[in-house]
Design an enzyme around this catalytic site. Sequence first.
Site, mmCIF file in Angstrom:
data_model
loop_
_atom_site.group_PDB
_atom_site.id
_atom_site.type_symbol
_atom_site.label_atom_id
_atom_site.label_comp_id
_atom_site.label_asym_id
_atom_site.label_seq_id
_atom_site.Cartn_x
_atom_site.Cartn_y
_atom_site.Cartn_z
ATOM 1 N N HIS A 87 -19.299 -7.474 -106.066
ATOM 2 C CA HIS A 87 -18.209 -8.428 -106.110
ATOM 3 C C HIS A 87 -17.299 -8.962 -107.319
ATOM 4 C CE1 HIS A 87 -23.132 -10.948 -105.773
ATOM 5 N NE2 HIS A 87 -22.905 -9.127 -105.413
ATOM 6 N N HIS A 115 -27.666 -11.748 -100.172
ATOM 7 C CA HIS A 115 -29.151 -10.805 -100.840
ATOM 8 C C HIS A 115 -30.535 -11.384 -100.714
ATOM 9 C CE1 HIS A 115 -24.756 -10.203 -103.302
ATOM 10 N NE2 HIS A 115 -25.672 -9.988 -104.244
ATOM 11 N N ASP A 137 -21.804 -2.771 -106.960
ATOM 12 C CA ASP A 137 -21.756 -4.697 -107.039
ATOM 13 C C ASP A 137 -21.970 -5.048 -108.448
ATOM 14 O OD1 ASP A 137 -24.285 -7.124 -106.681
ATOM 15 O OD2 ASP A 137 -26.373 -5.567 -108.050
ATOM 16 N N GLU A 149 -34.058 -8.396 -103.413
ATOM 17 C CA GLU A 149 -33.961 -7.841 -105.080
ATOM 18 C C GLU A 149 -34.464 -7.581 -106.058
ATOM 19 O OE1 GLU A 149 -29.945 -8.978 -106.587
ATOM 20 O OE2 GLU A 149 -29.957 -7.677 -108.071
#
Length: 339
Positions: free
Chosen positions: A18, A198, A279, A201
């Site tokens: 990100h 996603h 990430d 998670e």
Amino acid sequence: MDVRSLVRGLPKAELHLHLEGSLEPEMLMRLATRNRVEIPFRSVEEIRAAYRFTELQDFLDIYYQGMNVLRVEEDFYDLTTAYLERAAADGTVHVEVFYDPQGHTTRGVPFSTATDGILAALDDGREKLGITSLLILCILRHLSEDEGFATFREAEPWIADRRIAGLGLDSTEKGHPPGKFQRLFAAAREAGLKLVAHAGEEGPASYVADAVDLLGVDRIDHGNRALEDPVLVRRLSDMGIALTVCPLSNLRLRGVTSLERHPLKRMLDAGLKATVNSDDPSYFGGYLLDNFVAVAEALDLDRPELSTLVRNSIEGSFLDASTRQVHLDRIDRAVAAHG
Ligand code: HPA
Ligand code: ZN
């Protein structure tokens, strides 16, 4: 075995990053001053001290607060350039990066400001650093599907120009199952976008299955909790769906209690196409190589396993087949030479 030097020398792709999560405290301070944005911190140390999380939502609250210093195109350019320079230093040759336009448009920063600033930096990174890249627009799943559609419509000119290559789904996972965005993902596929989400998670294995079955994703981001469902594991492995795993993120957000218990090795043993990624590196304490080194030491990964992880990053990417083969051949030669 010196993991850092071995992996640095292998051509790699980063597939789960990100851009807003690569905002280092130093840049946050600098942009706050440059843009005259009030922040509740007086020093880089105070910012770092605030980066303590017990779960995903804790992190997201600070992450959305941090991105408030990003105001003009140059800010997005500088953010992206700083990440690409770190990636180049780690021996990364290709990146497929996420950004959260709704995190910007909802606070009055135009869609084009974020998008064009990032794209200009990706273009320069290709020229100056030799890093190829694709941009993936992530939809915030805590917002409604209609709000997601509004953002998708705004993105249409960039999608038509192939400047935005994929659609992703991030933010608060629990309570926001993939099925909430089924129509949006169908429209994105129709528009020619690659699809990722996603899943697993914090959310259950069923969210991973839903991302595959209801959204038709090409890749799963994280996917850790898929391991709770052996039938699903078998399907993911048979389909060759890559998982973009993020060890230091999982540790900091307490998806695992220690890296020694991280599921990465079990994923590889189950035949899953797992990859290593960072990430939100500025929040989770490490960039791509740091993630490789930390997880390799904790799980005692050997040279063939590291080589598989690096190969998976290329095979799991959206690069065309001939470019993938060039990178894979280089990996094989480098691994042989290193041995
Ligand atoms: N999970 C969900 N949303 C996110 C993340 C993440 O790790 N990072 C940035 N947005
Ligand atoms: Zn993520």
